[in-house]
Scaffold this active site. Structure first.
Site, PDB file in Angstrom:
ATOM      1  CG  ASN A  47      58.851 -45.268   4.311  1.00  0.00           C
ATOM      2  OD1 ASN A  47      57.969 -44.502   4.687  1.00  0.00           O
ATOM      3  ND2 ASN A  47      59.373 -46.182   5.100  1.00  0.00           N
ATOM      4  CG  ASN A 103      63.338 -49.271   5.670  1.00  0.00           C
ATOM      5  OD1 ASN A 103      62.816 -48.259   6.073  1.00  0.00           O
ATOM      6  ND2 ASN A 103      64.433 -49.754   6.239  1.00  0.00           N
ATOM      7  CG  HIS A 262      65.208 -48.479  10.951  1.00  0.00           C
ATOM      8  ND1 HIS A 262      65.696 -49.765  11.073  1.00  0.00           N
ATOM      9  CD2 HIS A 262      63.872 -48.626  10.703  1.00  0.00           C
ATOM     10  CE1 HIS A 262      64.713 -50.632  10.935  1.00  0.00           C
ATOM     11  NE2 HIS A 262      63.610 -49.969  10.694  1.00  0.00           N
TER      12      HIS A 262
END
Length: 283
Positions: A47, A103, A262
């Site tokens: 990520n 996140n 996102h």
């Protein structure tokens, strides 16, 4: 030479969990902990690999695989407590206080840390966290968002095809960022840990995979400097969740990014890195 997964890979036993993490930067620098989201195949490196090296020029950067994801221990819904795991990770690494950057699910954990363990948090930075079951104007009224439906489907069938659909819904510019390489990586990561998949789906059937959320009524007591980043084109969590958080956290500010889904840290990596460096360095 660019940092690699292998050279930054570490594992620590916190007493409750064995946690894998990636670490870079000067150990004497202020600590920044990067908390990933809840998707299948998610992990600290996966990520945040576009952010770690740049942030490590300023901070001690730690990107853990939270329990239930990546190479860390498998956990059931009842066993999962990511705020406690994060505090234990700090303890195991000898870190008194850190800036937390979260996140989605990681943002939920970051807000729990700010309300339950404020003495361990120097800064709060979130990207697209949910804000809980409070009534909202623009989010689904009790149902799953398009992105969450795609995410759950990828847990049920973690194929390259499912991960392609997932990475497409997570991003605004899917041609650029939802690459075949990323879909293959996420599918491989997910299939390598079938117990994580099973535990997530079991938790989802029992009321949601995240059992412990922050309480909205606790946020007005948070005085920690808070930066709320959100993509205007987020199809997983509508940006009104960030506006709700902004209204509740006194020392907060929000950045709303056009042409961003996102994954703000992926689609706008350079700007995201600058925002984090400036915010942590000057607040």
């Amino acid at each position: 030479m660019a940092l690699t997964f292998e050279e930054t890979s570490r594992t620590v036993d916190t007493g409750t969990w064995t946690i894998h993490y990636n670490e870079a930067g000067d150990p004497a620098s202020p600590a920044v902990v990067l908390l990933h989201g809840s998707g299948p195949g998610a992990a600290g490196w996966s990520n945040f690999k576009t952010n770690i090296e740049t942030l490590a020029q300023h901070f001690r950067v730690i990107a853990p695989d939270m329990p239930g994801w990546g190479r860390s221990d498998a956990v059931t819904r009842g066993e999962m407590d990511h705020a406690k795991a994060a505090v234990q990770l700090l303890d195991a690494l000898g870190i008194e206080k850190a800036a937390f950057v979260g996140n989605s699910m990681g943002g939920i954990t970051t807000l729990r840390l700010a309300t339950e363990y404020p003495e361990r948090v120097s800064h709060v930075i979130t990207m697209g966290p949910g804000s809980g079951p409070q009534p909202k104007l623009f989010s689904p009224a009790g149902g799953l968002s398009e992105g969450m439906k795609t995410l759950v489907a990828a847990y049920r069938e973690p194929s390259v095809e499912s991960m392609t659909r997932l990475t497409e819904v997570m991003t605004y510019d899917s041609t650029r960022f939802a690459t075949p390489e990323l879909a293959a990586e996420r599918a491989e990561n997910a299939k390598a840990h079938p117990q994580h998949l099973a535990n997530y789906l079991d938790g989802f059937a029992k009321g949601g995979p995240i059992a412990k959320w922050f309480r909205l009524e606790d946020l007005p007591n948070v005085e920690i400097p808070t930066l709320l980043i959100h993509g205007r084109d987020d199809r997983v969590v509508h940006f009104e969740s960030t506006l709700l958080l902004l209204a509740h956290i006194p020392n907060s500010r929000a950045v709303l990014l056009n042409r961003c889904g996102h994954w703000a840290q992926v689609e706008h990596a350079d700007e995201f890195n600058r925002l984090v460096i400036d915010f942590v360095s000057n607040n």
